[in-house]
Design an enzyme around this catalytic site. Structure first.
Site, PDB file in Angstrom:
ATOM      1  N   ASP A  10       1.088  -0.908  -0.511  1.00 58.74           N
ATOM      2  CA  ASP A  10      -0.059   0.007   0.215  1.00 58.74           C
ATOM      3  C   ASP A  10       1.169   1.391  -0.428  1.00 58.74           C
ATOM      4  O   ASP A  10       0.371   2.426  -0.185  1.00 58.74           O
ATOM      5  CB  ASP A  10      -0.710   0.064   1.108  1.00 58.74           C
ATOM      6  CG  ASP A  10       0.205   0.080   2.560  1.00 58.74           C
ATOM      7  OD1 ASP A  10       0.899  -0.783   2.547  1.00 58.74           O
ATOM      8  OD2 ASP A  10      -0.580   0.645   3.519  1.00 58.74           O
ATOM      9  N   ASP A  53       2.907  -7.591   0.801  1.00 62.03           N
ATOM     10  CA  ASP A  53       2.938  -6.986   2.209  1.00 62.03           C
ATOM     11  C   ASP A  53       1.929  -7.500   3.039  1.00 62.03           C
ATOM     12  O   ASP A  53       0.632  -7.843   2.686  1.00 62.03           O
ATOM     13  CB  ASP A  53       2.590  -5.642   2.094  1.00 62.03           C
ATOM     14  CG  ASP A  53       2.814  -4.291   3.024  1.00 62.03           C
ATOM     15  OD1 ASP A  53       4.473  -5.425   3.083  1.00 62.03           O
ATOM     16  OD2 ASP A  53       2.789  -3.890   3.229  1.00 62.03           O
ATOM     17  N   ILE A 329     -13.809 -60.908 -35.010  1.00 63.75           N
ATOM     18  CA  ILE A 329     -14.291 -61.554 -33.731  1.00 63.75           C
ATOM     19  C   ILE A 329     -15.430 -62.316 -34.926  1.00 63.75           C
ATOM     20  O   ILE A 329     -16.371 -61.827 -34.881  1.00 63.75           O
ATOM     21  CB  ILE A 329     -14.748 -61.512 -32.074  1.00 63.75           C
ATOM     22  CG1 ILE A 329     -13.461 -60.921 -31.536  1.00 63.75           C
ATOM     23  CG2 ILE A 329     -15.288 -62.784 -32.335  1.00 63.75           C
ATOM     24  CD1 ILE A 329     -13.750 -60.296 -30.099  1.00 63.75           C
ATOM     25  N   GLU A 371     -14.684 -55.211 -32.924  1.00 70.02           N
ATOM     26  CA  GLU A 371     -13.599 -56.069 -32.534  1.00 70.02           C
ATOM     27  C   GLU A 371     -12.875 -56.623 -33.664  1.00 70.02           C
ATOM     28  O   GLU A 371     -12.473 -58.247 -33.663  1.00 70.02           O
ATOM     29  CB  GLU A 371     -15.059 -57.411 -33.136  1.00 70.02           C
ATOM     30  CG  GLU A 371     -15.808 -57.224 -33.892  1.00 70.02           C
ATOM     31  CD  GLU A 371     -16.974 -56.576 -34.785  1.00 70.02           C
ATOM     32  OE1 GLU A 371     -17.708 -57.226 -35.556  1.00 70.02           O
ATOM     33  OE2 GLU A 371     -17.048 -55.300 -33.753  1.00 70.02           O
TER      34      GLU A 371
END
Length: 455
Positions: A10, A53, A329, A371
């Site tokens: 400040d 500060d 598959i 698959e």
């Protein structure tokens, strides 16, 4: 290495003095004159370090720090409290609020620069990891960090050749709930390589070894590089401690050691070490997930494309064979339709296990979608690739697949197509296309079989 630093005070004269000191070291300086303005600038400008500060009207530095640490957008920014207060309780209060450190006015230039250097080293690593983590979160590869992961009791290793003082310090830390081990208890520093240590406390009073050389060794060793190092130093001889900070130490504490300050500094450094470790693990895991199929644990199409390109280049340079098997598959849709998608997932996982069990360590097994699976076989001519594909086909068909927690068993078969590299003119698309055509022939030829197309 320079940083963007927010100075909050400040009093304008104080701000200008710090600005001059920092700009002399080529840092970029932002300024705020009160708490609310500091919060606004921090969110908007995203500084790398905040010098804050404490004694300000309205909102003091402690409250500003707490708000910064509570906000996810600013919580990771290191905060150094700067104040004329020198009482221990004030320092502890600042550290408890989340500050990384505490500087007393008038600020010593050497101490200021050493603290900033240490924080910049931390920021360099943390910032890079946060950016990678953010990319992983955006892509869905990882979830938001659970901050509770960093708040468990600390694991501390005390390096001091004075058995009495190190034992007393270890007992203090254990009374605070931490796991503490001394060099005298361990006998050597092997624990640092075998156990995860959060904080290493190093005495600068040691006479049987050079503490500064030890810091340099820790920071050069990949195993110990990320461990936070807190130095124990003489309040009347800070030059050695400041040199330690320059080399790579994270923090320092003077004798006689205040228990509250020690607890606060341990907490801060533990969180920092764990935050970096967790970020690094999450980034590594995110990178892994980007090339791994999460259902089967096999590599995904992205990884397969990169590996296939590399295998093609090596095969062309060394005139070596390269084969590829594409498998699918049989009647997988019927599995999902009849038994549900959970059963389908069980089948896919088991297919992945049987594929891995029937290939060589050098082969690359991938699930490319649905698959469909692909096996890359480097240094493999067509006849051996067909033999490997036939071995996989038999392994799949040989035993039923347990699904739905073992409540049902299904008979599953696969069809496979094999292609082999035909020369330098071949491309990855050519190799994949021939394998796909061979797979189609296996499907239309009755399924549960292997077909090959040489060219």
């Amino acid at each position: 290495m320079t940083a963007r630093i927010l100075v909050v005070d400040d009093i304008e004269a104080n701000r200008r003095l710090l600005q001059a000191k920092l700009e002399a070291q080529y840092h970029t300086v932002l300024m705020a004159e009160n708490g609310p303005q500091a919060l606004e600038v921090a969110q908007r400008e995203n500084p790398e370090i905040i010098l804050l500060d404490v004694m300000m009207p309205g909102m003091d530095g402690y409250e500003v720090c707490q708000r910064l640490k509570a906000d996810p957008t600013t919580s990771y920014i290191p905060v150094v409290m700067v104040t004329a207060l020198s009482e221990m309780e004030d320092r502890v209060k600042g550290l408890a609020a989340g500050a990384e450190d505490f500087l007393t006015k008038p600020v010593d230039d050497f101490l200021l620069n050493s603290r900033i250097t240490a924080l910049m080293r931390y920021n360099t690593v943390a910032s890079e990891l946060r950016q990678r983590e953010a990319s992983g979160i955006r892509s869905g590869a990882m979830e938001e960090l659970n901050r509770d992961e960093v708040d468990r009791p600390s694991r501390i290793f005390i390096v001091d050749d004075d058995a009495r003082s190190s034992g007393r310090l270890a007992n203090t830390l254990r009374a605070q709930g931490h796991k503490a081990t001394t060099l005298m208890e361990a006998g050597d520093m092997g624990e640092l390589a075998t156990e995860r240590v959060d904080v290493l406390i190093l005495s600068l009073f040691a006479r049987s070894f050079d503490p500064l050389k030890l810091i340099a060794h820790f920071k050069m060793n990949p195993v110990t590089r990320s461990i936070s190092v807190i130095l124990i130093c003489d309040p009347h001889d800070k030059a050695k401690a400041l040199r330690g900070l320059e080399i790579g130490a994270s923090d320092m504490i003077t004798i006689p050691i205040d228990r509250q300050e020690l607890a606060a500094r341990i907490r801060t450094q533990t969180r920092r070490t764990r935050y970096i470790d967790i970020l690094r693990q999450r980034v590594d895991r995110g990178l892994e997930l980007s090339v791994i199929d999460q259902l089967t644990g096999l590599h995904n199409r992205r990884y397969m494309n990169g590996q296939l390109e590399q295998f093609m280049q090596r095969a062309a340079r060394g005139n070596q064979p390269l084969s590829l098997m594409m498998t699918d598959i049989d009647h997988f849709k019927a599995v999902n339709d009849t038994h549900g998608h959970q059963a389908g997932d069980d089948v896919l996982r088991e297919i992945g296990k049987r594929l891995r069990a029937n290939v060589r360590p050098t082969d690359v097994v991938c699930r490319t979608g649905g698959e469909e699976f692909v096996v890359l076989m480097p240094n493999t001519p067509g006849d051996l690739a067909c033999a490997a594909a036939e071995r996989i086909r038999k392994a799949v068909a040989a035993e039923e697949f347990p699904v739905l927690g073992g409540s049902q068993n299904l008979r599953i078969t696969v069809s496979a197509g094999v292609s082999t590299l035909q020369g330098a003119g071949d491309t990855t698309d050519d190799l994949m296309h021939r394998a796909d055509t061979a797979l189609y022939q296996a499907k239309t030829g009755g399924r549960n079989r292997v077909e090959s197309i040489a060219a």
